[in-house]
Structure formats: structure tokens, C-alpha cells
Scaffold this active site. Sequence first.
Site, PDB file in Angstrom:
ATOM      1  N   SER A   1       0.852  -1.192   0.000  1.00  0.00           N
ATOM      2  CA  SER A   1       0.000   0.000   0.000  1.00  0.00           C
ATOM      3  C   SER A   1       0.888   1.244   0.000  1.00  0.00           C
ATOM      4  O   SER A   1       2.005   1.205   0.548  1.00  0.00           O
ATOM      5  CB  SER A   1      -0.884   0.027   1.252  1.00  0.00           C
ATOM      6  OG  SER A   1      -1.557   1.269   1.351  1.00  0.00           O
TER       7      SER A   1
ATOM      8  N   TYR B   1      -1.563  -0.404  10.451  1.00  0.00           N
ATOM      9  CA  TYR B   1      -1.740  -1.024   9.128  1.00  0.00           C
ATOM     10  C   TYR B   1      -0.605  -0.572   8.197  1.00  0.00           C
ATOM     11  O   TYR B   1      -0.015  -1.382   7.477  1.00  0.00           O
ATOM     12  CB  TYR B   1      -3.109  -0.626   8.578  1.00  0.00           C
ATOM     13  CG  TYR B   1      -3.350  -0.912   7.111  1.00  0.00           C
ATOM     14  CD1 TYR B   1      -3.776  -2.176   6.671  1.00  0.00           C
ATOM     15  CD2 TYR B   1      -3.196   0.087   6.148  1.00  0.00           C
ATOM     16  CE1 TYR B   1      -4.024  -2.420   5.323  1.00  0.00           C
ATOM     17  CE2 TYR B   1      -3.440  -0.155   4.802  1.00  0.00           C
ATOM     18  CZ  TYR B   1      -3.851  -1.402   4.397  1.00  0.00           C
ATOM     19  OH  TYR B   1      -4.083  -1.641   3.061  1.00  0.00           O
TER      20      TYR B   1
HETATM   21  P1  NAP Z   1     -11.510  -6.279  -0.011  1.00  0.00           P
HETATM   22  O1  NAP Z   1     -12.363  -5.773  -1.120  1.00  0.00           O
HETATM   23  O2  NAP Z   1     -11.978  -6.093   1.394  1.00  0.00           O
HETATM   24  O3  NAP Z   1     -11.233  -7.833  -0.286  1.00  0.00           O
HETATM   25  C1  NAP Z   1     -10.444  -8.543   0.629  1.00  0.00           C
HETATM   26  C2  NAP Z   1     -10.346  -9.987   0.185  1.00  0.00           C
HETATM   27  O4  NAP Z   1      -9.518 -10.680   1.113  1.00  0.00           O
HETATM   28  C3  NAP Z   1     -11.674 -10.715   0.178  1.00  0.00           C
HETATM   29  O5  NAP Z   1     -11.655 -11.656  -0.884  1.00  0.00           O
HETATM   30  C4  NAP Z   1     -11.693 -11.432   1.526  1.00  0.00           C
HETATM   31  O6  NAP Z   1     -12.475 -12.623   1.534  1.00  0.00           O
HETATM   32  C5  NAP Z   1     -10.230 -11.793   1.655  1.00  0.00           C
HETATM   33  N1  NAP Z   1      -9.781 -12.019   3.015  1.00  0.00           N
HETATM   34  C6  NAP Z   1      -9.810 -11.160   4.065  1.00  0.00           C
HETATM   35  N2  NAP Z   1      -9.288 -11.738   5.151  1.00  0.00           N
HETATM   36  C7  NAP Z   1      -8.919 -12.994   4.780  1.00  0.00           C
HETATM   37  C8  NAP Z   1      -8.314 -14.090   5.445  1.00  0.00           C
HETATM   38  N3  NAP Z   1      -7.973 -14.019   6.741  1.00  0.00           N
HETATM   39  N4  NAP Z   1      -8.070 -15.205   4.736  1.00  0.00           N
HETATM   40  C9  NAP Z   1      -8.389 -15.289   3.427  1.00  0.00           C
HETATM   41  N5  NAP Z   1      -8.966 -14.295   2.737  1.00  0.00           N
HETATM   42  C10 NAP Z   1      -9.230 -13.164   3.413  1.00  0.00           C
HETATM   43  O7  NAP Z   1     -10.055  -5.646  -0.049  1.00  0.00           O
HETATM   44  P2  NAP Z   1      -9.218  -4.919  -1.237  1.00  0.00           P
HETATM   45  O8  NAP Z   1      -9.444  -3.475  -1.113  1.00  0.00           O
HETATM   46  O9  NAP Z   1      -9.425  -5.611  -2.524  1.00  0.00           O
HETATM   47  O10 NAP Z   1      -7.736  -5.191  -0.693  1.00  0.00           O
HETATM   48  C11 NAP Z   1      -6.880  -6.180  -1.238  1.00  0.00           C
HETATM   49  C12 NAP Z   1      -5.459  -5.862  -0.795  1.00  0.00           C
HETATM   50  O11 NAP Z   1      -5.111  -4.549  -1.260  1.00  0.00           O
HETATM   51  C13 NAP Z   1      -5.265  -5.831   0.716  1.00  0.00           C
HETATM   52  O12 NAP Z   1      -4.014  -6.395   1.036  1.00  0.00           O
HETATM   53  C14 NAP Z   1      -5.284  -4.337   1.053  1.00  0.00           C
HETATM   54  O13 NAP Z   1      -4.564  -4.064   2.232  1.00  0.00           O
HETATM   55  C15 NAP Z   1      -4.605  -3.792  -0.190  1.00  0.00           C
HETATM   56  N6  NAP Z   1      -4.863  -2.363  -0.446  1.00  0.00           N
HETATM   57  C16 NAP Z   1      -6.133  -1.925  -0.696  1.00  0.00           C
HETATM   58  C17 NAP Z   1      -6.338  -0.575  -0.950  1.00  0.00           C
HETATM   59  C18 NAP Z   1      -7.709   0.010  -1.231  1.00  0.00           C
HETATM   60  O14 NAP Z   1      -7.862   1.249  -1.210  1.00  0.00           O
HETATM   61  N7  NAP Z   1      -8.731  -0.823  -1.506  1.00  0.00           N
HETATM   62  C19 NAP Z   1      -5.253   0.305  -0.949  1.00  0.00           C
HETATM   63  C20 NAP Z   1      -3.984  -0.181  -0.702  1.00  0.00           C
HETATM   64  C21 NAP Z   1      -3.798  -1.528  -0.454  1.00  0.00           C
HETATM   65  P3  NAP Z   1     -13.934 -12.676   2.255  1.00  0.00           P
HETATM   66  O15 NAP Z   1     -14.745 -11.559   1.707  1.00  0.00           O
HETATM   67  O16 NAP Z   1     -14.472 -14.032   1.898  1.00  0.00           O
HETATM   68  O17 NAP Z   1     -13.679 -12.494   3.718  1.00  0.00           O
END
Ligand code: NAP
Length: 242
Positions: free
Chosen positions: A137, A151
Site C-alpha cells: 500500500s 496497518y
Molecule cells: P476487499 O475488497 O476487502 O477484499 C479482501 C479480500 O480478502 C476478500 O476476498 C476477503 O475474503 C479476503 N480475506 C480477508 N481476510 C482474509 C483471510 N484471513 N483469509 C483469506 N482471505 C481473506 O479488499 P481490497 O481493497 O481488494 O484489498 C486487497 C489488498 O489490497 C489488501 O491487502 C489491502 O490491504 C490492499 N490495499 C487496498 C487498498 C484500497 O484502497 N482498496 C489500498 C492499498 C492496499 P472474504 O470476503 O471471503 O472475507
Amino acid sequence: MSPVTVITGGSRGIGAATARRLAHAGHHVAFSYRRDRAAADKVLAELHATGVRAVAVPADTRDPDQVTALFDAAADLGPVTGLVNNAGVTSPIGPFVDLDPDDLRHVVDVNLVGYVLAAQQAARRMSTGGAIVSVSSVAATLGSPGEYVHYAAVKAATDTLTVGLAKELAPRGIRVNAVAPGIIRTEIHALSGQPDRPDRAAARIPLGRPGEPDEVAAAIAWLLGPDASYTTGTVLRVGGGL
Ligand code: NAP
């Protein structure tokens, strides 16, 4: 032979966009999810529609046995050649002094322990080389003051994991990189209590808008693929200028 790629957290957001993009590029895909079976089934149907082999595995990345089971399921698709370390969580947004120790442990367990466990499985199984991409991130370098400093600190650990593993695994032909997204329109913001965060943040993003999951998936796909054959140990920022 088609690549076989494991994606942690492929049921929603950046992971789902990556699964779709890789399937369109001909990857067989094994992805994990934790609780949202319906969302996982929907993504799985889209992957199958492209003609690739795909499997959705209920596997909590905090648990070594469940991570092993995810990679065992992937091995049924063929020898594993790629890992996208993506499953991640934030905490309720708020001041550092209010951080609940359980929320802190959850962030460390999913975003650090989970990434290490999956990278370890990948490194053990990639006998003829491969590529690992971890989702970090921009928080790792910006620090997320007033939101979730813990985080941000854990995402900085992802960057260090990337640098060290890239050097350790290079002799085996395994490239290791990371992407550092900015503020991307996914459900992660609602889960941290601020569903409108991407739109509210638009004014302070140099490109003037939040990113879309597929814009991060494009960078992940490039880092996994042959065009990035001389790229390892890098953290590619996908933050609209953040
Ligand atoms: P998201 O929409 O909340 O999706 C998270 C995914 O991870 C879901 O498929 C969820 O599955 C799964 N997950 C969560 N906890 C888990 C666990 N303990 N074991 C297995 N699967 C798990 O999140 P996102 O925004 O796409 O984020 C993806 C990555 O990008 C993360 O590492 C986040 O920190 C990073 N990121 C995101 C942003 C942003 O602005 N969105 C920015 C920077 C970095 P379930 O729904 O089945 O629980």
C-alpha cells in the site's frame, strides 16, 4: 504450458479483478476467500467462462494448514508458477490511541503472517521458477496518520519481505515484487467504517479520483508476466500520484 497462479482473497476487490484479468490472459487460477462463498462462486463462474481451470478454496490465510490446503488445490490445476499475496484487512479508522489490541493482532495476522505463510508455500513448490507479487500500500511510505498507522507499518513489512525474498529466491528463478495501491474503490473502506472514503479522498489524490481494482490488477499481471523478466525486488506504486 499455461501458468498456474494462486491468489489469496480473490472473492472481492483487487483480488477478484486480478483473477479475472489473469484468466483472460490464460492463467489457471486457484483463489482463496474467507467467508463470502456467494461472492467467490460468482468470480469462479466468470473464470470458468474464459475456458481456464479455476478453483475457489475457503482458506483463512492466518492458518498454515489452510494455506497448505489452498496450494494443494492449486497443484491439481498444474505446477504452481505464480502467487498473488492479496488477502488483507484494515481496522476501524481512528486515532492511534484508540486502537484495540484485537484489531492490531488481526491486521498483523492477515497482512503479515498470512503473506509469509503463502510466500513460503510458493517458494517451496516453485521448482522451476515463478513469480510472487504482494499487495502492499502507499500507506507503507505515507504512514496513514489519524487513520491506521499500525496497518501502514505492517504494509512496510510487506515491502521489506519483497526486497529480502527477491534476493533469496533469485538464484532459483523466482522473481518477487509488490504493488503499492493508493485509494482503490473496494469494500475494504466500508469494512473500516468509511464506505465513502474513496470519493472523499479524491481532492487530495493528484490524479483527482480513486483508482479502480482493475487498474491495480493490470500492474500485478505485468509483474507476474514475461515482460517483467528482469524486474525483481521492486515495489510498484499504483496510487494516482499519492
Ligand atoms: P476487499 O475488497 O476487502 O477484499 C479482501 C479480500 O480478502 C476478500 O476476498 C476477503 O475474503 C479476503 N480475506 C480477508 N481476510 C482474509 C483471510 N484471513 N483469509 C483469506 N482471505 C481473506 O479488499 P481490497 O481493497 O481488494 O484489498 C486487497 C489488498 O489490497 C489488501 O491487502 C489491502 O490491504 C490492499 N490495499 C487496498 C487498498 C484500497 O484502497 N482498496 C489500498 C492499498 C492496499 P472474504 O470476503 O471471503 O472475507
